[in-house]
Design an enzyme around this catalytic site. Structure first.
Site, mmCIF file in Angstrom:
data_model
loop_
_atom_site.group_PDB
_atom_site.id
_atom_site.type_symbol
_atom_site.label_atom_id
_atom_site.label_comp_id
_atom_site.label_asym_id
_atom_site.label_seq_id
_atom_site.Cartn_x
_atom_site.Cartn_y
_atom_site.Cartn_z
ATOM 1 N N ASP A 80 0.835 -1.207 0.000
ATOM 2 C CA ASP A 80 0.000 0.000 0.000
ATOM 3 C C ASP A 80 0.869 1.256 0.000
ATOM 4 O O ASP A 80 2.095 1.179 0.154
ATOM 5 C CB ASP A 80 -0.958 -0.008 1.203
ATOM 6 C CG ASP A 80 -0.243 -0.164 2.546
ATOM 7 O OD1 ASP A 80 0.963 0.126 2.625
ATOM 8 O OD2 ASP A 80 -0.883 -0.586 3.520
ATOM 9 N N HIS A 151 -7.760 -3.112 9.933
ATOM 10 C CA HIS A 151 -7.494 -2.992 8.494
ATOM 11 C C HIS A 151 -6.285 -3.830 8.086
ATOM 12 O O HIS A 151 -5.409 -4.133 8.889
ATOM 13 C CB HIS A 151 -7.360 -1.525 8.048
ATOM 14 C CG HIS A 151 -6.083 -0.838 8.397
ATOM 15 N ND1 HIS A 151 -5.992 0.518 8.579
ATOM 16 C CD2 HIS A 151 -4.818 -1.289 8.586
ATOM 17 C CE1 HIS A 151 -4.753 0.852 8.843
ATOM 18 N NE2 HIS A 151 -4.019 -0.228 8.867
ATOM 19 N N GLU A 156 -10.024 -0.659 4.792
ATOM 20 C CA GLU A 156 -10.577 -0.193 6.061
ATOM 21 C C GLU A 156 -11.928 -0.853 6.333
ATOM 22 O O GLU A 156 -12.634 -1.251 5.392
ATOM 23 C CB GLU A 156 -10.782 1.333 6.007
ATOM 24 C CG GLU A 156 -9.518 2.142 5.773
ATOM 25 C CD GLU A 156 -8.673 2.316 7.035
ATOM 26 O OE1 GLU A 156 -8.805 1.530 7.989
ATOM 27 O OE2 GLU A 156 -7.849 3.252 7.041
HETATM 28 C C1 GLP Z 1 -0.454 1.104 8.180
HETATM 29 C C2 GLP Z 1 0.063 0.405 6.935
HETATM 30 C C3 GLP Z 1 -0.219 -1.061 6.991
HETATM 31 C C4 GLP Z 1 0.368 -1.576 8.285
HETATM 32 C C5 GLP Z 1 -0.426 -1.022 9.448
HETATM 33 C C6 GLP Z 1 0.110 -1.401 10.812
HETATM 34 O O1 GLP Z 1 -1.743 1.530 8.003
HETATM 35 N N1 GLP Z 1 -0.524 0.955 5.758
HETATM 36 O O2 GLP Z 1 0.335 -1.720 5.879
HETATM 37 O O3 GLP Z 1 0.353 -2.962 8.295
HETATM 38 O O4 GLP Z 1 -0.446 0.372 9.386
HETATM 39 O O5 GLP Z 1 1.215 -0.595 11.133
HETATM 40 P P1 GLP Z 1 2.127 -0.813 12.394
HETATM 41 O O6 GLP Z 1 2.885 -2.054 12.163
HETATM 42 O O7 GLP Z 1 3.025 0.397 12.451
HETATM 43 O O8 GLP Z 1 1.232 -0.892 13.584
#
Ligand code: GLP
Length: 257
Positions: A80, A151, A156
């Site tokens: 993403d 998500h 979402e």
């Molecule tokens: C973001 C990214 C996702 C990721 C998620 C969790 O929204 N777009 O791809 O997996 O957050 O992030 P984190 O690992 O920092 O909690």
């Protein structure tokens, strides 16, 4: 600290492994990715960004220093991207992957495929990724993180989900992600692979770490499938392994902690 994980198979097909801490979880995840690359040097690996997989990627960078040819033929697909953020912005998924994966693993630039964050026409950009994946997929190994609202990528919670790559309106919570802490203008949209493209992956590795993910993990392990909690769709996938740490698993069913 635990050196071996507790493993649980629920009624859903996901395999759950609980590790003592983030480091142990990251070592296990890096081992799993490295094994797949050794088995299939041209692996198409789809990678999430964020804080959860950062150490895993760093450990694989260490492996690449020991075996410089290890990732020579691997193809990397960006899961993403923040729409509208310049590609060079240090908060972009592009910058994250360049710094933590592409350079340290020694992957060639031409082997990284992903959304251009500041594409003029995001619809066309998403179609480009859809077509690329239809031609070059499916993903062999998809590494995912769990959003605290459930998500996956930028899919979402909603009453319906888009199956393929698309531009998604970001939840308020998502716009507060630490990757964007330095930006004054927070992107309102994200570009993301769709749930069908994720679920078509041969193998999925879901990483969950930290106390702030407890509620989300607890809900995931309830095994109720709902588009209002996109990660729950992983219960339908035949080869998903969930690696988490004890911090995150604290409120999970007793046999898992
Ligand atoms: C973001 C990214 C996702 C990721 C998620 C969790 O929204 N777009 O791809 O997996 O957050 O992030 P984190 O690992 O920092 O909690």
């Amino acid at each position: 600290m635990r050196n071996t994980p507790s493993t649980v198979h629920g009624p859903c097909r996901m395999k759950v492994k609980v590790w003592g801490n983030h480091e142990a979880m990251s070592v296990a995840a890096a081992g799993c990715i490295a094994r797949e690359v050794l088995r299939c040097p041209r692996l198409l690996v789809c990678l999430a960004t964020g804080s959860t997989p950062a150490r895993t990627y760093e450990l694989l960078g260490c492996r690449a220093r020991q075996s410089p040819a290890l990732f020579n033929h691997v193809r990397v697909l960006k899961l993403d991207e923040w729409a509208g953020l310049p590609m060079s912005d240090r908060g972009s998924s592009e910058a994250y992957l360049q710094q933590r994966v592409i350079r340290p693993w020694g992957v060639s630039q031409s082997s990284l495929v992903g959304f251009v964050s500041d594409a003029k026409q995001s619809k066309l950009e998403c179609q480009r990724i859809q077509k690329w994946l239809a031609r070059n997929g499916p993903i062999d190994l998809c590494v995912l993180g769990l959003g605290s609202n459930g998500h996956l990528g930028f899919n979402e919670p909603a009453s319906t989900l888009c199956p393929v790559a698309h531009r998604a309106l970001l939840a308020q919570q998502t716009r507060a992600h630490p990757m964007l802490s330095h930006t004054t203008v927070k992107p309102r949209y994200g570009l993301t692979l769709g749930m069908a493209e994720i679920l078509q992956a041969t193998q999925i590795l879901l990483l969950v770490s930290g106390a702030h993910k407890r509620r989300a993990l607890k809900r995931l392990l309830r095994e109720e499938i709902s588009t209002q909690f996109p990660a729950s769709l992983l219960c339908l996938h035949p080869r998903t392994t969930l690696l988490c740490d004890r911090e995150a698993a604290m409120q999970a069913p007793a046999q898992m902690t």
